[in-house]
Design an enzyme around this catalytic site. Structure first.
Site, PDB file in Angstrom:
ATOM      1  N   PRO A 222       0.788  -1.236   0.000  1.00 19.66           N
ATOM      2  CA  PRO A 222       0.000   0.000   0.000  1.00 19.66           C
ATOM      3  C   PRO A 222       0.819   1.283   0.000  1.00 19.66           C
ATOM      4  O   PRO A 222       0.266   2.358  -0.087  1.00 19.66           O
ATOM      5  CB  PRO A 222      -0.809  -0.113   1.287  1.00 19.66           C
ATOM      6  CG  PRO A 222       0.081  -0.886   2.205  1.00 19.66           C
ATOM      7  CD  PRO A 222       0.791  -1.887   1.332  1.00 19.66           C
ATOM      8  N   GLY A 223       2.158   1.187   0.122  1.00 17.83           N
ATOM      9  CA  GLY A 223       2.977   2.375   0.002  1.00 17.83           C
ATOM     10  C   GLY A 223       3.860   2.693   1.189  1.00 17.83           C
ATOM     11  O   GLY A 223       4.537   3.718   1.195  1.00 17.83           O
ATOM     12  N   SER A 224       3.894   1.843   2.197  1.00 18.85           N
ATOM     13  CA  SER A 224       4.712   2.146   3.382  1.00 18.85           C
ATOM     14  C   SER A 224       6.185   2.253   2.996  1.00 18.85           C
ATOM     15  O   SER A 224       6.861   3.232   3.364  1.00 18.85           O
ATOM     16  CB  SER A 224       4.511   1.083   4.459  1.00 18.85           C
ATOM     17  OG  SER A 224       4.783  -0.214   3.951  1.00 18.85           O
TER      18      SER A 224
ATOM     19  N   GLU B  41       2.863  -1.894  -8.876  1.00 18.12           N
ATOM     20  CA  GLU B  41       1.928  -2.747  -8.146  1.00 18.12           C
ATOM     21  C   GLU B  41       1.144  -3.582  -9.145  1.00 18.12           C
ATOM     22  O   GLU B  41       0.532  -3.050 -10.071  1.00 18.12           O
ATOM     23  CB  GLU B  41       0.987  -1.916  -7.281  1.00 18.12           C
ATOM     24  CG  GLU B  41      -0.095  -2.710  -6.570  1.00 18.12           C
ATOM     25  CD  GLU B  41       0.448  -3.888  -5.763  1.00 18.12           C
ATOM     26  OE1 GLU B  41      -0.155  -4.978  -5.853  1.00 18.12           O
ATOM     27  OE2 GLU B  41       1.465  -3.723  -5.072  1.00 18.12           O
TER      28      GLU B  41
ATOM     29  N   ASP C  95       2.835  -7.135 -13.853  1.00 18.95           N
ATOM     30  CA  ASP C  95       3.552  -8.250 -13.249  1.00 18.95           C
ATOM     31  C   ASP C  95       5.022  -7.842 -13.277  1.00 18.95           C
ATOM     32  O   ASP C  95       5.578  -7.549 -14.348  1.00 18.95           O
ATOM     33  CB  ASP C  95       3.324  -9.517 -14.072  1.00 18.95           C
ATOM     34  CG  ASP C  95       3.997 -10.745 -13.479  1.00 18.95           C
ATOM     35  OD1 ASP C  95       5.114 -10.604 -12.936  1.00 18.95           O
ATOM     36  OD2 ASP C  95       3.427 -11.844 -13.581  1.00 18.95           O
TER      37      ASP C  95
ATOM     38  N   ASP D 123      10.192  -6.370  -2.337  1.00 16.38           N
ATOM     39  CA  ASP D 123       9.504  -6.871  -1.150  1.00 16.38           C
ATOM     40  C   ASP D 123       8.464  -7.858  -1.680  1.00 16.38           C
ATOM     41  O   ASP D 123       7.336  -7.484  -1.989  1.00 16.38           O
ATOM     42  CB  ASP D 123       8.869  -5.725  -0.376  1.00 16.38           C
ATOM     43  CG  ASP D 123       8.270  -6.171   0.941  1.00 16.38           C
ATOM     44  OD1 ASP D 123       8.970  -6.855   1.708  1.00 16.38           O
ATOM     45  OD2 ASP D 123       7.091  -5.862   1.205  1.00 16.38           O
TER      46      ASP D 123
ATOM     47  N   CYS E 145       7.808 -10.990   4.345  1.00 12.79           N
ATOM     48  CA  CYS E 145       7.301 -11.077   5.722  1.00 12.79           C
ATOM     49  C   CYS E 145       6.974 -12.532   6.033  1.00 12.79           C
ATOM     50  O   CYS E 145       5.974 -12.842   6.678  1.00 12.79           O
ATOM     51  CB  CYS E 145       6.081 -10.177   5.919  1.00 12.79           C
ATOM     52  SG  CYS E 145       4.724 -10.463   4.766  1.00 12.79           S
TER      53      CYS E 145
END
EC number: 2.1.1.178
Length: 474
Positions: free
Chosen positions: A127-129, A148, A175, A193, A246
């Site tokens: 989302p942009g963090s 994205e 993609d 990420d 994560c």
């Protein structure tokens, strides 16, 4: 305590096999069942860390420094009346609510290089963090390409970029496997990420592991290998690539990095993160990666690796069909006219590292560093839209306020708390005993929150719809 956290037996068996000797499974399970400490990151595009500390003190917020991020803090705040996400400071982009471990990759991406990065790619940005964290590290300089894959998440990404005052960004919706062939050796630094199985997120989402399976983990790892190869090709020789997830499995982490090393040999080096911050060695692997189990730093589970590209390798050949580029560079006379009117009406000067481009009646500000990529990739949005032309001149846009204004301009109107609430709910406001003409910046607590236009004694609201909030405001 989240004692109902779902941890499949097969997953626990996998973790017991890879857990470092100095850690225990009992501590791992106990940590997974503990709620996360809330953490935030100060957006230095809007406010310095010292200024934020004084602000937090005035509000009774208790801050504890996150050791791997100079702008990151664990925060203890009373949210019984207003959640942090609905505070005025959050809504105007002064801080970003971000999990502490999530701040690690961007810290790792910016070693103490002598020259700043002019081109950075965030391959999976929403989302942009991390995107907004990168933009702050770049101080809005150069160009940041934020990609994205999910179309539905691009809107959220753009809203956060807009809220945080980012102006050096170009958004794309692909993609990310396309970048190696479409923009080979284009970027000084790349953050991947990667999409992952999310094994490290159970402290945030008790049901995160409901659909976990070993087969799914292995399938995701194959996609991650494709993505990291694409990142390698898009990176300039001498550039840095940070790979992060994560999740905790070695298949999605260490093995993906080793796959890149095995594929490109001496053209890739593992760059140790052992000195990234005090106590980094507690999560350090033999390769120099950070494998963060949740009990080590009382955080989400995370993985971070920094790699350096040391040699050039031919990228895959692709056939491009982009069509005609719909923008044209403004003429010298057009630039002078736009700059003169912007200075006259809003007392704003344009930054030197940007150029004005036109599309139909729209006026855009693109980073200079984006120009080599124009015509090479189709972007969904580039730079910031600063104006629309009309018969009497220019109608200035919201991002002039959020990215270019300082709040010291003479055309600023400071709002009371009631008017600021009305503004964020998208309504026109009538500041007490005031009236004026033309466009005006509105501020609250000395922070610019938007651009409006005087209509008699009323300021017409110019807040974009995606930033309008409807309840429970500060």
């Amino acid at each position: 305590m989240h004692s109902n956290v779902y941890l499949p037996d097969e997953f626990l068996h996998e973790m017991s096999a890879i857990l470092p000797a100095h850690l225990s499974m009992a501590d791992f399970i106990e940590s997974c069942q503990q709620p996360l400490r809330k953490s935030i990151r100060v957006n230095t595009l809007k406010m310095s860390v010292d200024q934020f500390k004084r602000l937090a003190n005035s509000k009774g917020w208790q801050l504890t420094q996150i050791p791997w991020c100079e702008t990151g803090f664990w925060i203890d705040a009373d949210e019984s009346e207003v959640p942090l996400g609905n505070t005025a400071e959050h809504m105007c982009g002064v801080f970003y609510i971000q999990e502490a471990s999530s701040m690690l990759p961007v810290t790792a991406l910016f070693p103490n290089q002598e020259t700043p990065f002019l081109s950075v790619l965030d391959m999976a940005a929403a989302p942009g963090s991390k995107t907004t964290q990168i933009a702050a590290m770049m101080d809005n300089g150069g160009v940041l390409v934020a990609n994205e894959f999910s179309s539905s998440r691009v809107k959220v990404l753009h809203a956060n970029i807009e809220r945080c005052g980012v102006r050096n960004c170009a958004l794309s919706n692909f993609d990310a496997r396309v970048f190696g062939g479409w923009l080979p050796e284009q970027f000084d630094a790349i953050l991947l990420d990667a999409p992952c199985s999310g094994e490290g997120t159970v402290r945030k989402d008790a049901d995160a592991m409901k659909n976990w399976s070993k087969a799914s983990t292995l399938a995701i790892a194959e996609t991650q290998k494709d993505l990291i190869e694409s990142a390698f090709h898009a990176l300039k020789p001498g550039g840095y690539l940070v790979y992060s997830t994560c999740t905790l499995s070695v298949e999605e982490n260490q093995q993906v990095c080793h796959h890149l090393k095995e594929t490109f040999g001496e053209n890739i080096e593992f760059d140790s993160l052992g000195s990234l911050f005090p106590d980094a060695e507690k999560a350090l692997t033999e390769e120099g990666f950070l494998h963060v189990f949740p009990q080590i730093y009382d955080s989400e589970g995370f993985f971070v690796a920094r790699l350096k590209k040391t040699g050039s390798v031919a990228a895959p050949e692709v056939k491009k069909r982009l069509g005609k580029f719909p923008f044209s560079k403004a003429s010298k006379r057009q630039v002078q006219d736009i700059e003169a009117q912007l200075q006259q009406q809003l007392h704003i000067s344009l930054p030197n590292d940007c150029q004005i481009w036109l599309r139909d009646d729209d006026v855009w500000l693109f980073p200079n560093a984006l120009e080599p990529m124009l015509g090479e990739l189709r972007f969904s949005r580039m730079g910031i839209k600063i104006a629309q032309t009309h018969k009497k001149g220019y109608r200035w846009q919201h991002q002039v306020a959020t990215t270019l204004a300082t709040g010291d301009e003479p055309c600023c109107v400071e709002l009371c708390i009631e008017d600021a609430r009305e503004w964020y709910m998208g309504r026109d406001i009538r500041p007490d005993n005031q009236s004026g003409k033309g466009e005006v910046f509105v501020t609250f607590n000395n922070q610019v929150i938007g651009l409006g236009k005087w209509v008699g004694n009323r300021i017409k609201n110019g807040l974009p719809r995606e930033l309008v909030r409807d309840k429970n405001l500060f």
